[in-house]
Design a protein around this motif. Structure first.
Motif, PDB file in Angstrom:
ATOM      1  N   CYS A  16      -5.313   1.535   9.703  1.00 52.90           N
ATOM      2  CA  CYS A  16      -6.507   2.371   9.848  1.00 52.90           C
ATOM      3  C   CYS A  16      -6.215   3.649  10.615  1.00 52.90           C
ATOM      4  O   CYS A  16      -6.740   4.713  10.282  1.00 52.90           O
ATOM      5  CB  CYS A  16      -7.609   1.582  10.551  1.00 52.90           C
ATOM      6  SG  CYS A  16      -8.385   0.315   9.533  1.00 52.90           S
ATOM      7  N   PHE A  17      -5.382   3.553  11.655  1.00 48.27           N
ATOM      8  CA  PHE A  17      -5.063   4.751  12.425  1.00 48.27           C
ATOM      9  C   PHE A  17      -4.355   5.780  11.541  1.00 48.27           C
ATOM     10  O   PHE A  17      -4.736   6.958  11.495  1.00 48.27           O
ATOM     11  CB  PHE A  17      -4.185   4.399  13.628  1.00 48.27           C
ATOM     12  CG  PHE A  17      -3.876   5.575  14.508  1.00 48.27           C
ATOM     13  CD1 PHE A  17      -4.775   5.978  15.481  1.00 48.27           C
ATOM     14  CD2 PHE A  17      -2.700   6.302  14.349  1.00 48.27           C
ATOM     15  CE1 PHE A  17      -4.507   7.078  16.285  1.00 48.27           C
ATOM     16  CE2 PHE A  17      -2.423   7.403  15.142  1.00 48.27           C
ATOM     17  CZ  PHE A  17      -3.332   7.795  16.114  1.00 48.27           C
ATOM     18  N   GLY A  18      -3.325   5.345  10.832  1.00 47.86           N
ATOM     19  CA  GLY A  18      -2.599   6.266   9.968  1.00 47.86           C
ATOM     20  C   GLY A  18      -3.454   6.780   8.836  1.00 47.86           C
ATOM     21  O   GLY A  18      -3.446   7.987   8.528  1.00 47.86           O
ATOM     22  N   GLN A  75       0.825  -1.209   0.000  1.00 47.16           N
ATOM     23  CA  GLN A  75       0.000   0.000   0.000  1.00 47.16           C
ATOM     24  C   GLN A  75       0.860   1.261   0.000  1.00 47.16           C
ATOM     25  O   GLN A  75       0.543   2.236  -0.688  1.00 47.16           O
ATOM     26  CB  GLN A  75      -0.929  -0.030   1.212  1.00 47.16           C
ATOM     27  CG  GLN A  75      -2.028  -1.069   1.070  1.00 47.16           C
ATOM     28  CD  GLN A  75      -2.643  -1.459   2.406  1.00 47.16           C
ATOM     29  OE1 GLN A  75      -1.953  -1.839   3.342  1.00 47.16           O
ATOM     30  NE2 GLN A  75      -3.952  -1.359   2.495  1.00 47.16           N
ATOM     31  N   GLY A  76       1.943   1.243   0.767  1.00 46.38           N
ATOM     32  CA  GLY A  76       2.815   2.405   0.810  1.00 46.38           C
ATOM     33  C   GLY A  76       3.479   2.671  -0.532  1.00 46.38           C
ATOM     34  O   GLY A  76       3.508   3.806  -1.015  1.00 46.38           O
ATOM     35  N   TYR A 115       3.167  10.958   3.065  1.00 44.36           N
ATOM     36  CA  TYR A 115       2.859  10.698   4.469  1.00 44.36           C
ATOM     37  C   TYR A 115       2.462   9.234   4.666  1.00 44.36           C
ATOM     38  O   TYR A 115       2.902   8.574   5.609  1.00 44.36           O
ATOM     39  CB  TYR A 115       1.715  11.600   4.953  1.00 44.36           C
ATOM     40  CG  TYR A 115       2.009  13.076   4.909  1.00 44.36           C
ATOM     41  CD1 TYR A 115       3.310  13.568   4.825  1.00 44.36           C
ATOM     42  CD2 TYR A 115       0.971  14.004   4.951  1.00 44.36           C
ATOM     43  CE1 TYR A 115       3.566  14.927   4.799  1.00 44.36           C
ATOM     44  CE2 TYR A 115       1.213  15.367   4.924  1.00 44.36           C
ATOM     45  CZ  TYR A 115       2.509  15.823   4.835  1.00 44.36           C
ATOM     46  OH  TYR A 115       2.766  17.174   4.804  1.00 44.36           O
ATOM     47  N   GLU A 116       1.599   8.748   3.778  1.00 38.86           N
ATOM     48  CA  GLU A 116       1.134   7.361   3.934  1.00 38.86           C
ATOM     49  C   GLU A 116       2.259   6.371   3.650  1.00 38.86           C
ATOM     50  O   GLU A 116       2.360   5.334   4.313  1.00 38.86           O
ATOM     51  CB  GLU A 116      -0.058   7.084   3.023  1.00 38.86           C
ATOM     52  CG  GLU A 116      -0.669   5.714   3.281  1.00 38.86           C
ATOM     53  CD  GLU A 116      -2.042   5.535   2.682  1.00 38.86           C
ATOM     54  OE1 GLU A 116      -2.378   4.390   2.339  1.00 38.86           O
ATOM     55  OE2 GLU A 116      -2.787   6.527   2.555  1.00 38.86           O
ATOM     56  N   VAL A 157       5.557   2.130   5.875  1.00 35.20           N
ATOM     57  CA  VAL A 157       6.853   1.455   6.000  1.00 35.20           C
ATOM     58  C   VAL A 157       7.257   1.330   7.470  1.00 35.20           C
ATOM     59  O   VAL A 157       7.709   0.263   7.917  1.00 35.20           O
ATOM     60  CB  VAL A 157       7.940   2.209   5.199  1.00 35.20           C
ATOM     61  CG1 VAL A 157       9.321   1.636   5.509  1.00 35.20           C
ATOM     62  CG2 VAL A 157       7.652   2.112   3.704  1.00 35.20           C
ATOM     63  N   ILE A 158       7.076   2.402   8.221  1.00 44.02           N
ATOM     64  CA  ILE A 158       7.422   2.348   9.652  1.00 44.02           C
ATOM     65  C   ILE A 158       6.559   1.314  10.367  1.00 44.02           C
ATOM     66  O   ILE A 158       7.052   0.499  11.171  1.00 44.02           O
ATOM     67  CB  ILE A 158       7.259   3.733  10.304  1.00 44.02           C
ATOM     68  CG1 ILE A 158       8.316   4.703   9.766  1.00 44.02           C
ATOM     69  CG2 ILE A 158       7.371   3.628  11.834  1.00 44.02           C
ATOM     70  CD1 ILE A 158       8.140   6.128  10.248  1.00 44.02           C
TER      71      ILE A 158
END
Length: 295
Positions: free
Chosen positions: A227-229, A145-146, A192-193, A198-199
């Protein structure tokens, strides 16, 4: 070094590609598609490593990908078309454009849902236990996704509110939404996403190894972290979609909230009930890695 010289070394904005398509003879190469494909390749490769480490047979994640990836692409496109149907249906619109995946438009929730269905079908056909399969795959979805979010950079889409920060994203005038034509730089939500995903991949993998998680708890951690991010980043976006405002929140915000709560509840329940331990065998018939290699 003077302040002016230092300022010259610091980028005051992030440029966007003016054209995300390159012609290789008669074949158009699209940056959006390259980002999606690269994300899939990385996710399958890392899923394979995680599966083998959990006691599975090498090559099985690649076999699952033959089911999960097509299902995921179809699901992602269906979700996008359903939630943003005014782009394809109605006066002056062409329904055929709904099939033009290469132009962008994949809904992550639809991709996850149908991709999981494809993986489950393939796993059952091969006698692989469901939770170990999903726990092996789940964190790698963050990488997919990133990386895939860079497709939004190539297409100059899904960016955030205007900003004057040094990392503001340059957007061409014809790509700016109505009411924002006077602004030149916007929050690079794709970046940002990417950074968040990755983190969180390394965080989830670390927790998995540290606590020997199983029983779907790795999957739950993935859902919670993503979901939080995603929910926080969605608050910055200004693109309009159908179902844009439901009780003051975007539809994607509600999806993030609902899925976060559901994943957190399952993680707590599995932990409390003692059902979240790492499985001794990743196969329905209890095969060991040695048995799997001999099969």
């Amino acid at each position: 070094m003077t302040a002016d010289a230092l300022a010259g070394l610091v980028p005051l904005s992030i440029p966007s590609p003016h054209d995300g398509v390159w012609d290789l003879g008669p074949i158009p190469i699209r940056g959006y598609a390259l980002a999606i494909v690269l994300g899939i390749i990385v996710a399958v490769w890392m899923s394979e490593r995680r599966w083998v480490a959990r006691g599975g047979r090498a090559g099985e994640m690649q076999d699952l990908a033959l089911w999960a990836v097509p299902f995921g692409l179809v699901g992602g496109r269906l979700y996008h078309v359903i939630t943003d149907h005014d782009l394809y249906f109605g006066e002056g619109r062409s329904a055929w454009a709904a099939l033009y995946v290469w132009r962008g438009g994949l809904g992550v929730w639809g991709a996850i849902a149908l991709g999981a269905v494809g993986a489950i079908i393939a796993a059952r056909r091969r006698g692989m236990r469901l939770w170990p399969v999903l726990d092996a795959i789940a964190p790698t979805c963050l990488l997919a996704q990133g990386i895939g979010r860079w497709g939004n950079w190539f297409n100059q889409e899904l960016f955030g509110r205007p900003t004057s920060l040094p990392w503001g994203l340059e957007i061409d005038p014809d790509k700016r939404p109505p009411g924002y034509e006077q602004y030149a730089t916007f929050h690079p939500t794709f970046l940002y996403e990417f950074i968040w995903d990755v983190i969180m991949y390394f965080v989830v993998v670390r927790l998995d190894r540290r606590f020997n998680l199983g029983g779907g708890r790795v999957l739950a951690l993935y859902v919670m972290t993503y979901c939080f991010g995603r929910g926080m980043i969605e608050l910055l976006r200004i693109d309009t979609v159908e179902l844009h405002d439901v009780l003051g929140l975007r539809w994607s915000d509600w999806m993030s909230i609902i899925l976060f709560v559901a994943a957190a509840a399952y993680f707590a329940w599995a932990t409390y009930r003692g059902r979240g331990h790492r499985e001794e065998s990743v196969y329905v018939d209890g095969r060991t890695p040695q048995d799997a290699e001999a099969a």
